[in-house]
Design a protein around this motif. Structure first.
Motif, PDB file in Angstrom:
ATOM      1  N   UNK A 165       0.828  -1.210   0.000  1.00  0.00           N
ATOM      2  CA  UNK A 165       0.000   0.000   0.000  1.00  0.00           C
ATOM      3  C   UNK A 165       0.862   1.260   0.000  1.00  0.00           C
ATOM      4  N   UNK A 166       1.900   1.267   0.829  1.00  0.00           N
ATOM      5  CA  UNK A 166       2.805   2.423   0.875  1.00  0.00           C
ATOM      6  C   UNK A 166       3.536   2.555  -0.462  1.00  0.00           C
ATOM      7  N   UNK A 167       4.024   1.444  -0.994  1.00  0.00           N
ATOM      8  CA  UNK A 167       4.705   1.454  -2.293  1.00  0.00           C
ATOM      9  C   UNK A 167       3.804   2.044  -3.374  1.00  0.00           C
ATOM     10  N   UNK A 168       2.563   1.563  -3.447  1.00  0.00           N
ATOM     11  CA  UNK A 168       1.649   2.034  -4.491  1.00  0.00           C
ATOM     12  C   UNK A 168       1.358   3.528  -4.353  1.00  0.00           C
ATOM     13  N   UNK A 169       1.116   3.995  -3.123  1.00  0.00           N
ATOM     14  CA  UNK A 169       0.858   5.422  -2.913  1.00  0.00           C
ATOM     15  C   UNK A 169       2.097   6.249  -3.257  1.00  0.00           C
ATOM     16  N   UNK A 170       3.274   5.766  -2.865  1.00  0.00           N
ATOM     17  CA  UNK A 170       4.514   6.489  -3.145  1.00  0.00           C
ATOM     18  C   UNK A 170       4.784   6.530  -4.643  1.00  0.00           C
ATOM     19  N   UNK A 171       4.622   5.404  -5.325  1.00  0.00           N
ATOM     20  CA  UNK A 171       4.816   5.378  -6.780  1.00  0.00           C
ATOM     21  C   UNK A 171       3.861   6.376  -7.452  1.00  0.00           C
ATOM     22  N   UNK A 172       2.614   6.363  -7.013  1.00  0.00           N
ATOM     23  CA  UNK A 172       1.628   7.294  -7.566  1.00  0.00           C
ATOM     24  C   UNK A 172       2.074   8.746  -7.345  1.00  0.00           C
TER      25      UNK A 172
END
Length: 161
Positions: free
Chosen positions: A75-82
């Protein structure tokens, strides 16, 4: 932030490195790099516990080089990538744990730099910040960095955060 589509998660908001601190560290690292001999290769900079990506972003912007960063929490990875996709950045975000990134990017020279700033979580205590209570404990992360050769998994048995 909402107007440009920035997404915030509770953990990364609380643990995020604020701009002024990230800029100060990036400036200090640039000063250090300027004193070291140039061996003809671009320095490697790796953020082993990326979180929000703010720290990696400022390092890469100041140094003008890619920063390889890893985040294990999906979840953190996806938000950060976004969020990083919404700005100009040199951060190269990888989904995975710190041991994976160490294995892919072993140190090559004196200007290579690894940042060890694991999730603080239970490390916040009434007495202050206890670096032995992060996951993995900061001392374990430093020991892993001191090992010769690429790291495969975490020999101490901690989650590869």
């Amino acid at each position: 932030m909402e107007a440009v589509g920035i997404r915030l998660l509770g953990r990364t908001v609380i643990e995020c490195c604020v701009d002024d601190y990230a800029v100060a560290v990036a400036d200090a690292l640039a000063d250090i790099h300027a004193t070291l001999p140039d061996n003809g290769t671009e320095p490697l900079v790796a953020d082993l516990f990326c979180g929000s990506g703010n720290f990696s972003h400022h390092l890469g912007t100041r140094l003008g080089i890619p920063v390889h960063a890893t985040e294990l929490d999906v979840d953190v990875h996806d938000a950060t990538r976004h969020n990083l996709s919404r700005i100009t950045t040199t951060t190269r975000l990888h989904l995975g744990g710190y041991a994976d990134l160490l294995g892919k990017h072993p140190a090559r020279g004196p200007r290579d730099t690894y940042f060890v700033e694991p999730p603080w979580g239970p490390a916040f205590t009434p007495a202050g910040l206890d670096l032995t209570r992060t996951s993995p404990p900061v001392p374990v992360g430093l020991l892993l960095l001191g090992q010769a050769g690429p790291v495969s998994g975490d020999p101490a048995g901690y989650p590869s955060y």
